[in-house]
Design a protein around this motif. Structure first.
Motif, mmCIF file in Angstrom:
data_model
loop_
_atom_site.group_PDB
_atom_site.id
_atom_site.type_symbol
_atom_site.label_atom_id
_atom_site.label_comp_id
_atom_site.label_asym_id
_atom_site.label_seq_id
_atom_site.Cartn_x
_atom_site.Cartn_y
_atom_site.Cartn_z
ATOM 1 N N THR A 45 0.912 -1.246 0.091
ATOM 2 C CA THR A 45 0.014 -0.107 -0.084
ATOM 3 C C THR A 45 0.951 1.187 0.012
ATOM 4 O O THR A 45 0.621 2.287 -0.851
ATOM 5 C CB THR A 45 -1.013 -0.190 1.302
ATOM 6 N N ASP A 166 -5.382 -1.258 -4.978
ATOM 7 C CA ASP A 166 -5.131 -1.562 -3.818
ATOM 8 C C ASP A 166 -6.045 -2.725 -3.200
ATOM 9 O O ASP A 166 -6.957 -2.230 -2.533
ATOM 10 C CB ASP A 166 -4.984 -0.324 -2.981
ATOM 11 N N GLU A 167 -5.686 -3.841 -3.529
ATOM 12 C CA GLU A 167 -6.537 -5.001 -2.638
ATOM 13 C C GLU A 167 -8.240 -4.476 -2.929
ATOM 14 O O GLU A 167 -9.099 -4.547 -2.045
ATOM 15 C CB GLU A 167 -6.379 -5.115 -1.381
HETATM 16 MG MG MG Z 1 -2.051 -2.816 2.025
#
Ligand code: MG
Ligand code: ADP
Length: 230
Positions: A45, A166-167
């Motif tokens: 991240t 991000d995910e």
């Molecule tokens: Mg992360």
């Protein structure tokens, strides 16, 4: 020319005794589909947030990110907003308006595009993402999967050169997650958009990827094709 280039990037959060990023260098080229993986807390991240000026974390930094060979810090705000798309983990954190159609138009309104252009792009995105059936719904009525698809469509309406996620499926059920990842493949193939994705469903993300980058402890361990890295 690389589209995005992280050059000897190191970063520490305030008061942290270890580096979240430790001398990371990575080039991402036009049309690539990059999957960034590694254990929780390894810095994924933090690295992605170094690819968009508005998301840059506060802390001690060395090295630099370049976008189309210019330092990211010198990129005009409007260019960054339009060209570098970002979809975050929690779909609720990114939706800012009341209705689906309005959410799709919101970013374009902020770019002050002519109304006919906004109308056309919103219609194109609704069709590409199969949103027509819930186009007039209130955003509070949507499922998690629909919300994340709406976030994605709203970002894609700006026609970004690079799409960073991000995910994006971490809050979705397995079926919605698979559908979402399949749409990313379609975006990369049919629109040619460069994609950078962190994802824990590796068995589903790997087949779509052109490049896999593996991180651990803030460092980039290796990059290669999915077959090489696997
Ligand atoms: Mg992360
Ligand atoms: P990942 O996304 O791979 O799980 P992160 O980039 O979120 O990893 O985190 C990298 C490291 O930085 C971790 O050790 C994490 O605890 C730390 N970290 C992340 N965000 C913050 C923050 N806002 N303040 C302090 N430390 C943070």
């Amino acid at each position: 020319m690389a589209l995005l280039r992280f050059e000897h990037l190191s970063f520490s959060y305030p008061l942290a005794d270890t580096r979240a990023l430790d001398d990371v260098s990575l080039e991402i080229h036009k049309g690539e589909y990059v999957v960034l993986c590694g254990p929780s807390g390894c810095g994924k991240t933090t690295l992605l947030r170094h690819a968009k000026p508005g998301l840059l974390p506060v802390g001690a930094r060395a090295g630099e990110t370049f976008y189309k060979d210019a330092p990211l810090s010198q990129l005009p705000e409007l260019t960054a907003a339009a060209e570098i798309g970002f979809v975050q983990q929690n779909p609720d954190n990114q939706i800012v308006t009341d209705f689906v159609w309005h959410e799709l138009a919101f970013g374009l309104e902020n770019m002050a595009l002519p109304v006919p252009v906004i109308r056309r792009r919103v219609a194109e995105m609704a069709s590409f993402f199969g949103i027509e059936g819930w186009f007039y719904k209130d955003v509070t009525e949507l499922s998690g999967g629909q919300k994340q698809l709406l976030n994605l469509a709203s970002v894609m309406a700006m026609q970004p050169d690079v799409l960073i996620l991000d995910e994006p499926t971490s809050q979705l059920d397995p079926i919605a997650a698979s559908d979402f990842l399949a749409v990313l493949g379609k975006i990369n193939r049919e629109l040619g958009t460069t994609i950078v994705l962190t994802e824990h469903r590796l068995e589903e993300a790997f087949p779509l990827a052109t490049t896999v980058a593996v991180m651990d402890g803030g460092r980039l361990l290796c990059t290669g094709t999915p077959a090489e890295v696997g």
